[in-house]
Design an enzyme around this catalytic site. Sequence first.
Site, PDB file in Angstrom:
ATOM      1  N   VAL A 240       0.839  -1.201   0.000  1.00  0.00           N
ATOM      2  CA  VAL A 240       0.000   0.000   0.000  1.00  0.00           C
ATOM      3  C   VAL A 240       0.873   1.249   0.000  1.00  0.00           C
ATOM      4  O   VAL A 240       0.642   2.185  -0.777  1.00  0.00           O
ATOM      5  CB  VAL A 240      -0.948  -0.007   1.211  1.00  0.00           C
ATOM      6  N   GLU A 279      17.687  10.102   1.369  1.00  0.00           N
ATOM      7  CA  GLU A 279      18.709  10.131   2.426  1.00  0.00           C
ATOM      8  C   GLU A 279      18.772   8.718   2.976  1.00  0.00           C
ATOM      9  O   GLU A 279      17.864   8.271   3.668  1.00  0.00           O
ATOM     10  CB  GLU A 279      18.331  11.151   3.494  1.00  0.00           C
TER      11      GLU A 279
END
Length: 515
Positions: A240, A279
């Site tokens: 999801v 990151e």
Amino acid sequence: MSLTEDQVDRTETSVDVGVRAAARAESRMLIDGELVAASSGATFDNFSPATGLLLGATAAAGADDISLAIAAARRAFDETDWSTNRALRKRCLTQLQVAIESEKQDLREELIAEAGAPAMTTQTAQLEWPVAESLRYPAGLIDDFEWERTLDGGGLFGERNVRTVVKEPVGVVAAITPSNFPIEVILNKLGPALAAGNTVVLKPDPNTPWNATRLGRLVAERTDIPAGVLNVVTTPSNDVAGLVGTDPRVDMISFTGSTAVGKLLMRQGADTMKRMFLELGGKSVAIVLDDANPAAVLGAAIGVCVHAGQACAATTRMLVHRSLYDEAVATVTAAYQNVPVGDPVLPETLVGPVISAAQKDRVLMAVERARAEGAEITTGGGTVDNLPEHLAGGHYVEPTVIVGVDNSAAIAQEEVFGPVLIVMPFDDDDHAVRIANDSAYGLAGAVISRSMERGMDIARRIRTGSFGVNGGMFYGADAPFGGYKNSGVGRQCGIEGFQQYLETKTIACRVPRQR
């Protein structure tokens, strides 16, 4: 939660804080300006990593909920003046700042309860620093940033050609955040993304949903942020959550987490040419030069234990000049045997739990693999014994020191995300630099030397996005943070972090000659 000794209630435990945090937690999502349950009514459980006890439940978004959140963000960007009304954005971020500060204590207890964050870490990067800076800095840029600049020149036949370079928001940003520093990463994504004029769908880590859902409630109840500008969706399902990576209505992915997931998101976003800020992981070095004070190894070593080593920038590879190596290993081993491990509520605790049983198993498996490959474990390497009864179900790993490994070993190349340090010798500065750069990662690092010039020379030669010399701290809302190589793409914070949430448009205007 103050950390002053006369204000600490030592009768309290993580059980007590968990109960209190659960009673104040927000279980609903924020979609199109409304606080809602999942359309299916589904929820998922939130457990304390310190105790293993159930804290409570949070709405479990399905595919329909994700789609509604993306649609709301798309509509808010396309049909409201959020992207162009800078005064509105500044006012709303100021309102959100005030609201967050009013519930900072609740945020602190949520971090201790659901992230297992030691209380001492909430006094710095886990809470206090980002609350102080992460919205204020980009809100200030709304007034100070050069949104347009003019270029004069060019053109044909002597006519004046004026070009205007315009900075505009990217559009709809999907922000996906990790469990180790939940509110810190969330605020450092939302601050610049919203200040730049984007709309956002925020998907927090399922292990730590409550900081995000609290923020959603504050936005809905305490700010003038238009409906759909910020949406908060929570789900334990990777399938999801992955819908934000493929939906063509999303313009940008802003992700902090593992390198493997970052690469997956990059592949998923390729078909729709999504902008990316990633990151990712790290395997950073702390280099101790031959002129260093031998006692200085302690600071670099102990830093790896903070929050049970769950920090992407942790310097988990310590490189020590061969002349200091034996002494350093003995010093670090003794220190790790005395690091305060235990209940994250206590102000002296440095090592709390890792986030889950699965993560504990991953850390222990990495240590066992190193042992099987010939490494020596000078201390630690297992689970923590002799914990108080209320912590028996928690996920605790002993602070661990590993020696006798080559830099090519898996333990030296792969991110462990636990309180595990490897110590390796080197012969000279060039050798240290070669070892440091022999990594798929390039996030952070540090060097210790009595010579500032020598330390700076090392810093400039290491291929990382951030580096500290003699304890220098690179963290701050004004300082770009991110990595080279497999440590990511783009930067968080600073002007660079603000600009990555912007597109660039050049408009040329021919100015007729005066007759």
